[in-house]
Design an enzyme around this catalytic site. Sequence first.
Site, PDB file in Angstrom:
ATOM      1  N   ASP A  11       0.840  -1.202   0.000  1.00 40.90           N
ATOM      2  CA  ASP A  11       0.000   0.000   0.000  1.00 40.90           C
ATOM      3  C   ASP A  11       0.877   1.254   0.000  1.00 40.90           C
ATOM      4  O   ASP A  11       1.788   1.376   0.829  1.00 40.90           O
ATOM      5  CB  ASP A  11      -0.889   0.044   1.241  1.00 40.90           C
ATOM      6  CG  ASP A  11      -1.985  -1.008   1.231  1.00 40.90           C
ATOM      7  OD1 ASP A  11      -2.184  -1.660   0.184  1.00 40.90           O
ATOM      8  OD2 ASP A  11      -2.638  -1.168   2.278  1.00 40.90           O
ATOM      9  N   LYS A  38      -6.475  -7.050   0.911  1.00 42.36           N
ATOM     10  CA  LYS A  38      -7.521  -7.472   1.840  1.00 42.36           C
ATOM     11  C   LYS A  38      -7.229  -8.853   2.417  1.00 42.36           C
ATOM     12  O   LYS A  38      -7.442  -9.101   3.607  1.00 42.36           O
ATOM     13  CB  LYS A  38      -8.890  -7.453   1.162  1.00 42.36           C
ATOM     14  CG  LYS A  38      -9.384  -6.059   0.814  1.00 42.36           C
ATOM     15  CD  LYS A  38     -10.821  -6.049   0.339  1.00 42.36           C
ATOM     16  CE  LYS A  38     -11.790  -6.299   1.470  1.00 42.36           C
ATOM     17  NZ  LYS A  38     -11.750  -5.240   2.512  1.00 42.36           N
ATOM     18  N   ASP A 255     -11.205  -5.047   7.286  1.00 45.33           N
ATOM     19  CA  ASP A 255     -10.375  -6.249   7.304  1.00 45.33           C
ATOM     20  C   ASP A 255     -10.128  -6.725   8.732  1.00 45.33           C
ATOM     21  O   ASP A 255     -10.057  -7.937   8.987  1.00 45.33           O
ATOM     22  CB  ASP A 255      -9.051  -5.983   6.595  1.00 45.33           C
ATOM     23  CG  ASP A 255      -9.248  -5.740   5.103  1.00 45.33           C
ATOM     24  OD1 ASP A 255     -10.236  -6.242   4.546  1.00 45.33           O
ATOM     25  OD2 ASP A 255      -8.407  -5.038   4.504  1.00 45.33           O
ATOM     26  N   GLY A 290      -2.666   3.533   8.694  1.00 43.72           N
ATOM     27  CA  GLY A 290      -2.330   2.331   7.941  1.00 43.72           C
ATOM     28  C   GLY A 290      -3.214   1.164   8.318  1.00 43.72           C
ATOM     29  O   GLY A 290      -3.852   1.151   9.374  1.00 43.72           O
TER      30      GLY A 290
END
Length: 305
Positions: A11, A38, A255, A290
């Site tokens: 990411d 994910k 998640d 994050g």
Amino acid sequence: MILVFGSINIDLVAPVASIPRPGETVLSAGYSTLFGGKGANQAVAAARIAGPGAVAMIGRVGDDAFGRLCRDNLARNGIAVERIGTDDALPTGCAFIVVDKAGENAITVASGANAGLDASACGDAPVQGCVGVFQMEVPLPGSLAMAERIEAAGGTVVWNLAPVPDDLGTDDLRAILRRTDYLVVNELEALRASVLLGREEEGFEAAAACVAREGATHCIVTAGARGAFVVGPDGTSRHVPARPIEPVDTTGAGDAFVGILAAGLSRGAGIEIACADACLGASLACLAFGAQPALPTRAELDAAR
């Protein structure tokens, strides 16, 4: 054992004053390189609650530095990585994320090696009685085949219907529901699922009831600060509240919920207890920047009760 079949990404995250509109350029002071995807996020969320050795990741990365970093990161989190394959042609998946001052985000995902994941990646992995976790960032045929194998072996299937592909059809959704014990959606995803099933419901609870009835499954709707709503195949609905917080970054909340839910189901917790843990963990995951760095440990979850 928890088997997570899904995406692995790097990411690139940039804080912004506001999420850009179409055609707009917004400047950011900098960006962070973080671990994501994910599937990987959900695996880490589950492992931090269930403990080392309780989670295995089945996925695919590129033959590049990002891929090696992702595999090492999962191993450091106590996740079995033997069934993470390497793609010689495609790079490791990458997500581009902007986060505004209120903690809301917008995400673009370049699938990369995730697009090559299929059921053969599982090999001879034991699935008897396991909890299988699935999302929508890898090709559907492989996920369906893997879920069917877990179901046939007496396991439990948790499917996070996110992100919903633009080309997802009614037959695809019905195929997912036939193999799923617990479908996790947000409010918009619940409404879209009901439309695909031929019922355009006005509220997400009615939509979830439609989905649960169609699939003879539990439909769990995550509703942000309101927590989660668990709708059974008989239409009964239970509300599980979330912990009130001031969010810093909501990127990993969904998640966190799925991974912690899977950890609860794996240890034999009932659905309400598993959802209560998942709601609390999702709230805690919004308190730091994050996705994976913010996922809570078992000790942090216990301390927050």
